[in-house]
Scaffold this active site. Structure first.
Site, mmCIF file in Angstrom:
data_model
loop_
_atom_site.group_PDB
_atom_site.id
_atom_site.type_symbol
_atom_site.label_atom_id
_atom_site.label_comp_id
_atom_site.label_asym_id
_atom_site.label_seq_id
_atom_site.Cartn_x
_atom_site.Cartn_y
_atom_site.Cartn_z
ATOM 1 N N LYS A 293 -9.832 -5.762 -5.536
ATOM 2 C CA LYS A 293 -10.771 -4.687 -5.885
ATOM 3 C C LYS A 293 -10.048 -3.532 -6.561
ATOM 4 O O LYS A 293 -10.653 -2.754 -7.277
ATOM 5 C CB LYS A 293 -11.477 -4.083 -4.673
ATOM 6 C CG LYS A 293 -11.502 -4.873 -3.432
ATOM 7 C CD LYS A 293 -12.207 -4.136 -2.307
ATOM 8 C CE LYS A 293 -11.774 -4.712 -0.981
ATOM 9 N NZ LYS A 293 -12.533 -4.423 0.152
ATOM 10 N N LYS B 285 0.832 -1.212 0.000
ATOM 11 C CA LYS B 285 0.000 0.000 0.000
ATOM 12 C C LYS B 285 0.861 1.255 0.000
ATOM 13 O O LYS B 285 0.514 2.256 -0.618
ATOM 14 C CB LYS B 285 -0.972 0.004 1.180
ATOM 15 C CG LYS B 285 -2.093 -0.990 0.979
ATOM 16 C CD LYS B 285 -3.337 -0.656 1.756
ATOM 17 C CE LYS B 285 -4.453 -1.617 1.378
ATOM 18 N NZ LYS B 285 -5.510 -1.687 2.355
ATOM 19 N N LYS C 95 -3.318 -12.004 -7.070
ATOM 20 C CA LYS C 95 -4.597 -12.125 -6.358
ATOM 21 C C LYS C 95 -5.689 -11.308 -7.054
ATOM 22 O O LYS C 95 -5.412 -10.213 -7.555
ATOM 23 C CB LYS C 95 -4.362 -11.591 -4.941
ATOM 24 C CG LYS C 95 -5.528 -11.683 -4.014
ATOM 25 C CD LYS C 95 -5.215 -11.008 -2.681
ATOM 26 C CE LYS C 95 -5.513 -9.533 -2.693
ATOM 27 N NZ LYS C 95 -5.727 -8.908 -1.397
HETATM 28 P P1 TYM Z 1 -10.411 -6.985 2.831
HETATM 29 O O1 TYM Z 1 -11.523 -6.036 3.004
HETATM 30 O O2 TYM Z 1 -9.301 -6.641 1.903
HETATM 31 O O3 TYM Z 1 -10.972 -8.377 2.373
HETATM 32 C C1 TYM Z 1 -12.070 -8.999 3.046
HETATM 33 C C2 TYM Z 1 -11.876 -10.502 3.072
HETATM 34 O O4 TYM Z 1 -11.766 -11.014 1.735
HETATM 35 C C3 TYM Z 1 -10.608 -11.838 1.614
HETATM 36 N N1 TYM Z 1 -10.093 -11.720 0.241
HETATM 37 C C4 TYM Z 1 -9.837 -12.783 -0.540
HETATM 38 N N2 TYM Z 1 -9.955 -14.106 -0.324
HETATM 39 C C5 TYM Z 1 -9.607 -14.939 -1.338
HETATM 40 N N3 TYM Z 1 -9.162 -14.506 -2.553
HETATM 41 C C6 TYM Z 1 -9.032 -13.186 -2.809
HETATM 42 N N4 TYM Z 1 -8.609 -12.782 -3.998
HETATM 43 C C7 TYM Z 1 -9.372 -12.264 -1.773
HETATM 44 N N5 TYM Z 1 -9.372 -10.891 -1.687
HETATM 45 C C8 TYM Z 1 -9.812 -10.601 -0.439
HETATM 46 C C9 TYM Z 1 -9.642 -11.264 2.644
HETATM 47 O O5 TYM Z 1 -8.655 -12.180 3.001
HETATM 48 C C10 TYM Z 1 -10.583 -10.925 3.785
HETATM 49 O O6 TYM Z 1 -10.841 -12.065 4.565
HETATM 50 N N6 TYM Z 1 -7.727 -6.241 6.960
HETATM 51 C C11 TYM Z 1 -8.891 -6.905 6.427
HETATM 52 C C12 TYM Z 1 -10.182 -6.497 7.095
HETATM 53 C C13 TYM Z 1 -10.186 -6.664 8.570
HETATM 54 C C14 TYM Z 1 -10.334 -7.885 9.282
HETATM 55 C C15 TYM Z 1 -10.311 -7.533 10.647
HETATM 56 C C16 TYM Z 1 -10.492 -9.215 8.883
HETATM 57 C C17 TYM Z 1 -10.067 -5.670 9.488
HETATM 58 N N7 TYM Z 1 -10.145 -6.189 10.735
HETATM 59 C C18 TYM Z 1 -10.409 -8.500 11.639
HETATM 60 C C19 TYM Z 1 -10.606 -10.169 9.888
HETATM 61 C C20 TYM Z 1 -10.568 -9.823 11.237
HETATM 62 C C21 TYM Z 1 -9.019 -6.534 4.960
HETATM 63 O O7 TYM Z 1 -8.536 -5.544 4.508
HETATM 64 O O8 TYM Z 1 -9.797 -7.392 4.248
#
Ligand code: TYM
Length: 335
Positions: free
Chosen positions: A200, A115, A197
C-alpha cells in the site's frame, strides 16, 4: 480452541489504500475458510498509530475496512468482526507479553527494520513492540490458525515463541497458533518491480492494484505491468513478472497454474495481461457494489460494531482472567 471449536484469527491495518495483495493474501482466504472455524476478524487500529495518522481520515478508513470485511463475504452474524481499540484486553495482554519478550527479538524483525528506515524521524517504541501487540491479538482468542500473507511469517513465529515461553513458566495457558498461507496469493508482487511485494505504501501507483480502483484503472495497470522478453506464459524463476500475473489470474479464477499456462500457450503477453485484468475486475466489481450498498446502511454497521465488540470482549476476558491469575495479579473487585 473455545467452546470445543477451533479458532481462526486474523486482522488488517486500516492504513493506506488496501491492495490486491491484501485481498488475495488474506481477506479472500478468510472468506473461503470461515465456515469451518470460530472466527475473529479484527480491524487492528491500534497497530496503525505506530505511524502518524490524521484522526478524521483514520476513523473513516477503519470503518471502511470493517465494512469491506463484510462486503467481501464475511457474515457478521457468524464471524466476529470488530475494532481492536474496542477491546481493551489487547493492550493489556500486549503489555504483559512485552515483559516476556527480549528487545533483541524485536530488533531482529524485518518489518521493524524496514519501517524504522522509512520513518527515521519517528522510530517510536510502538514500532518496536508492534509484534507483541500482534501476538496478544492472536493469543487472546486462543487461535489455532492465523491466515496471513508470507510477510507476516516472522511475526507469527515470534507469537509461537512467546506462547511457548509463557506456557513453560505458568503451565498451559495459550493455544499454540499455526500460520496458514494460501497456495497462490501468499505473496503478490509489485506490477512494476516483480522482485518486490505489492504494497500500500509504494510510491508508484501503477505498482499496485488498489481494491477501490475502477475497472479501467485496473485494466490499464495490467497493460503496463512489467514482464520480460521471453514471450511465453510460464511459471518460472526467470519470469517473476509473468509468474506473479499467473498467481493473480489463478487466485481470481480458481484455475491451476498448468491450466493457465496451456490456456495462453502461444497467445502472447498482450492477450494474457488483458485476461488477468478482466479476472481481477470480475472479483472487484461485486466487492465495490456490496461495499457501496453496505456503506449506506449506517444503522446496520453500527449495530454490528456494538454486538461484535461485546462478543470479542467476552472471549478475550476469558483468557485474561486465566492470565492475570497465573501471573499473580490480585483478584479484581466486581465493579
Ligand atoms: P497488513 O495490514 O499489512 O496486511 C493485511 C494482510 O494482507 C497480507 N498482505 C499480502 N499478502 C500477499 N501479498 C501481498 N503483497 C500482501 N500485502 C499484504 C498480509 O500478510 C496480512 O495478512 N501485522 C499485520 C496485521 C495484524 C495481524 C494481527 C494479522 C495485526 N495483528 C494478528 C494476523 C493476526 C499487518 O500489518 O498486516
Amino acid at each position: 480452541m473455545f467452546d470445543d471449536k477451533k479458532v481462526l484469527f486474523s486482522g488488517m491495518q486500516a492504513t493506506g489504500n488496501l491492495t490486491l495483495g491484501n485481498y488475495l493474501g488474506a481477506l479472500k482466504n478468510w472468506v473461503d475458510m470461515c465456515n469451518d472455524y470460530m472466527t475473529f476478524f479484527c480491524v487492528v487500529d491500534q497497530h496503525s498509530i505506530t505511524i502518524r495518522q490524521e484522526p478524521a481520515e483514520f476513523r473513516k478508513r477503519a470503518r471502511n475496512l470493517l465494512t469491506l470485511y463484510i462486503a467481501a463475504g464475511l457474515d457478521p452474524e457468524k464471524n466476529c468482526i470488530y475494532y481492536q481499540s474496542h477491546v481493551l484486553e489487547h493492550a493489556e495482554l500486549a503489555w504483559i507479553l512485552n515483559c516476556y519478550t527480549y528487545v533483541g527479538e524485536l530488533q531482529r524483525m524485518t518489518q521493524f527494520k524496514d519501517k524504522a528506515a522509512k520513518h527515521a524521524d519517528n522510530i517510536n517504541a510502538g514500532l518496536l513492540t508492534y509484534p507483541t501487540l500482534m501476538a496478544a491479538d492472536i493469543l487472546l482468542y486462543q487461535a489455532d490458525l492465523v491466515p496471513v500473507g508470507v510477510d507476516q511469517k516472522q511475526h507469527i513465529e515470534l507469537t509461537r515463541n512467546l506462547a511457548e515461553r509463557f506456557n513453560a513458566i505458568y503451565g498451559e495457558t495459550f493455544t499454540m497458533p499455526d500460520i496458514w498461507l494460501g497456495k497462490k496469493g501468499r505473496k503478490i508482487m509489485s506490477l512494476q518491480d516483480p522482485e518486490r511485494k505489492m504494497s500500500k505504501s509504494d510510491e508508484n501507483p501503477n505498482a499496485s492494484i488498489y481494491l477501490m480502483d475502477d475497472p479501467d484503472t485496473v485494466r490499464r495497470k495490467f497493460k503496463r505491468a512489467v514482464t520480460d522478453s521471453i514471450g511465453e506464459v510460464r511459471y518460472s524463476e526467470e519470469q517473476p513478472g509473468i509468474s506473479n500475473l499467473i498467481d493473480i489470474y489463478c487466485s481470481c479464477t480458481g484455475k491451476s497454474t498448468e491450466e493457465c499456462e496451456s490456456e495462453f500457450r502461444g497467445l502472447g503477453y498482450g492477450v494474457f495481461k488483458e485476461a488477468v485484468g478482466e479476472s481481477v475486475v470480475s472479483v472487484l466489481q461485486p466487492l465495490h457494489e456490496r461495499f457501496d450498498e453496505l456503506s449506506k446502511d449506517k444503522a446496520y454497521i453500527d449495530k454490528i460494531i456494538v454486538e461484535n465488540a461485546d462478543k470479542a470482549r467476552y472471549y478475550s476476558e476469558k483468557t485474561m482472567r486465566k492470565v492475570r491469575k497465573k501471573i499473580g495479579f490480585p483478584e479484581r473487585p466486581k465493579i
